[in-house]
Design an enzyme around this catalytic site. Structure first.
Site, PDB file in Angstrom:
ATOM      1  CG  ASP A  79      -1.994  -1.041   1.196  1.00  0.00           C
ATOM      2  OD1 ASP A  79      -2.377  -1.468   0.093  1.00  0.00           O
ATOM      3  OD2 ASP A  79      -2.480  -1.428   2.277  1.00  0.00           O
ATOM      4  CG  ASP A 129      -6.569  -1.464  -1.495  1.00  0.00           C
ATOM      5  OD1 ASP A 129      -6.773  -2.691  -1.644  1.00  0.00           O
ATOM      6  OD2 ASP A 129      -5.679  -1.009  -0.757  1.00  0.00           O
TER       7      ASP A 129
END
Length: 170
Positions: free
Chosen positions: A117, A133
Site C-alpha cells: 500500500d 483497492d
C-alpha cells in the site's frame, strides 16, 4: 470475443496495479517520510499490509486467499450471466474492475505474504491503500448505487433468465 475483451482489460488493470506497487517498493520502501505531494494532506508512503482493507484481519492470509477465490468465482459467474447489452455495460465494467483489484492484491498475498500500500491521505488519517483497492472500492460503491437507483427489477429478471432467452442461446 466479449470475454476476451474483459480478460484483456483485467490483465491491463492488474499490470497497472502491479507496476505502481513495484514503483512504490523501489522508490518508497525504507523512507520514513515517503514522498510528500501536498504537505499535511497527501503523501506516498510505503506500507506492507498483512491484512485486508483498513488493516483489518492482520496475518489472516489463508482466509483472505480463500475469500478472494470465492469473490472472484461469484463475480465471474455474475459476469457470465449478464446480458451483453449496452444497458448492462456499467455492471460488466464494475465486474472487470473488481476482478482486477481482487487479483492484484491476491498476487501480492500469494508471492509476498502482504499487500503493498502507498497512498496516504494524512489530513484525515485515512488508511494507506493502493491502486487495486481503488478498483474494488470505487467499483463496489458504483455498483451499489447503480443497483439501488438505476437498474429495475426487469433488468435483474433478464439476468436470471439468461439462457432461456432466444431459444436457450447463451
Amino acid at each position: 470475443m466479449k470475454y476476451i475483451k474483459a480478460l484483456i482489460a483485467v490483465i491491463a488493470l492488474v499490470l497497472a496495479d502491479q507496476f505502481t506497487k513495484h514503483l512504490a517498493s523501489a522508490f518508497l520502501k525504507g523512507s520514513a517520510q515517503g514522498k510528500i505531494l501536498v504537505p499535511g494532506v497527501f503523501r506516498l508512503l510505503y506500507l506492507e499490509n498483512r491484512g485486508s482493507a483498513f488493516g483489518m484481519m492482520q496475518n489472516k492470509i489463508p482466509f483472505l486467499l480463500i475469500f478472494t477465490i470465492v469473490v472472484l468465482a461469484v463475480v465471474v459467474y455474475f459476469y457470465i450471466r449478464l446480458p451483453y447489452t449496452r444497458r448492462m455495460l456499467p455492471l460488466r465494467l464494475g465486474a472487470v474492475f473488481i476482478t482486477a483489484g481482487a487479483l492484484g492484491n491476491f498476487i501480492d498475498r500469494v508471492f509476498q505474504g502482504y499487500v503493498v500500500d502507498f497512498f496516504y491521505f494524512e489530513l484525515i488519517n485515512f488508511p494507506i491503500f493502493n491502486v487495486a483497492d481503488i478498483y474494488v472500492t470505487v467499483s463496489a460503491a458504483a455498483l451499489v448505487l447503480l443497483i439501488l437507483f438505476h437498474y429495475k427489477d426487469e433488468d435483474f429478471a433478464a439476468i436470471s433468465a439468461k439462457g432461456k432467452l432466444r431459444g436457450g442461446e447463451k
